[in-house]
Scaffold this motif. Structure first.
Motif, short mmCIF file in Angstrom:
data_model
loop_
_atom_site.label_atom_id
_atom_site.label_comp_id
_atom_site.label_asym_id
_atom_site.label_seq_id
_atom_site.Cartn_x
_atom_site.Cartn_y
_atom_site.Cartn_z
N SER A 218 -76.81 17.00 21.38
CA SER A 218 -77.75 16.04 20.83
C SER A 218 -77.02 15.11 19.87
CB SER A 218 -78.88 16.77 20.09
OG SER A 218 -79.53 17.69 20.93
N THR A 219 -77.64 14.01 19.52
CA THR A 219 -76.99 13.07 18.60
C THR A 219 -77.03 13.56 17.16
OG1 THR A 219 -79.00 11.72 18.31
CG2 THR A 219 -77.52 11.13 20.12
N GLU A 220 -77.84 14.57 16.87
CA GLU A 220 -77.84 15.25 15.57
C GLU A 220 -77.32 16.68 15.80
OE1 GLU A 220 -78.64 13.32 13.05
OE2 GLU A 220 -79.29 11.70 14.38
N ASP A 221 -77.35 17.51 14.77
CA ASP A 221 -76.92 18.90 14.92
C ASP A 221 -78.01 19.79 15.50
OD1 ASP A 221 -74.35 18.46 14.00
OD2 ASP A 221 -74.90 18.81 11.91
N PHE A 222 -79.06 19.17 16.02
CA PHE A 222 -80.24 19.85 16.55
C PHE A 222 -80.98 18.82 17.39
CE2 PHE A 222 -80.84 18.23 12.23
CZ PHE A 222 -81.70 17.18 12.49
N CYS A 223 -82.00 19.25 18.08
CA CYS A 223 -82.98 18.31 18.65
C CYS A 223 -84.35 18.80 18.22
CB CYS A 223 -82.90 18.25 20.17
SG CYS A 223 -83.98 16.94 20.85
N LYS A 224 -85.06 17.94 17.48
CA LYS A 224 -86.44 18.22 17.08
C LYS A 224 -87.31 17.28 17.89
CE LYS A 224 -85.06 19.53 12.40
NZ LYS A 224 -85.31 19.40 10.95
N PHE A 225 -88.30 17.85 18.58
CA PHE A 225 -89.08 17.03 19.50
C PHE A 225 -90.49 17.56 19.65
CE2 PHE A 225 -87.15 20.40 21.97
CZ PHE A 225 -88.11 20.76 22.91
N ALA A 226 -91.34 16.70 20.18
CA ALA A 226 -92.70 17.11 20.52
C ALA A 226 -93.07 16.48 21.85
CB ALA A 226 -93.69 16.69 19.44
#
Length: 206
Positions: free
Chosen positions: A32-40
């Motif tokens: 992911s472009t961050e150190d995580f993927c936060k999504f809904a």
């Protein structure tokens, strides 16, 4: 005896990745472009049944956070069902969203490391041209705008044959609003962030 079900409707999604999300274009194997993927992912059911239970008009959202590489699993997940749904409808959605009833979301079940429960809140899902909006006050406020195609007037750029539960073909979009604040997962940044929307049509048997 097994319970057969089928539902169809409209879906929208926004995540913490910058446009264009590498998860979708790599079958969830690229970072992911961050150190995580936060999504809904929010699903508005326009018609369908779970056995004898009519699910038309029910909306639900799946809020999640993954590791930087989604395919590595360990997802944190929570589900919200519109508070207008009956208890029987909410139970049916719980079975579908968990993957226990089969269908496309069953493919995500092995990736879930922690399920943080199911909540009931009012959900508003709106469509205006190539814009999609979902509002769960103070918990999920997402709005995405389709990326216009220059070759087909009125349509969006799209990606085909994806590894995604909603649809193999997703419209590409960018976030106008992207607030997530549920199940201990928090994100509030729309600038340059990724979005998608599409119709969906699912079926399965529990």
């Amino acid at each position: 005896m097994s319970t057969a079900w089928t539902i169809q409707g409209e879906y929208l999604e926004a995540c913490s990745c910058r446009y264009l999300c590498p998860c979708v274009t790599s079958n969830a194997t690229a970072p992911s472009t961050e150190d995580f993927c936060k999504f809904a992912m929010t699903y508005r059911i326009d018609g369908g049944r779970y056995g004898a239970v009519d699910l038309g008009g029910v909306t639900f959202a799946l809020i999640a956070q993954s590791k930087r590489v989604m395919a590595e699993g360990g997802w944190i997940v929570g589900v919200i069902v519109d508070d207008r749904a009956t208890a029987a409808q909410a139970d049916a959605i719980a079975a579908i969203a968990s993957g226990g009833a089969g269908g496309p979301l069953a493919a995500l079940a092995p990736l879930i490391g922690e399920f943080r429960g199911l909540e009931r809140h009012p959900i508003r899902f709106e469509i205006a041209g190539n814009r999609r909006t979902v509002t769960i006050a103070g918990i999920l406020e997402q709005e995405v705008e389709g990326v216009p195609s220059v070759s087909v007037a009125g349509e969006c750029l799209a990606i085909d044959n994806t590894f995604h539960p909603a649809n193999r073909r997703l419209n590409l979009a960018t976030a106008v609003k992207n607030l997530i604040a549920g199940f201990g997962i928090r994100w509030n940044d729309a600038a340059g962030r990724n979005g998608h929307f599409a119709p969906f049509a699912w079926s399965g048997s529990a």
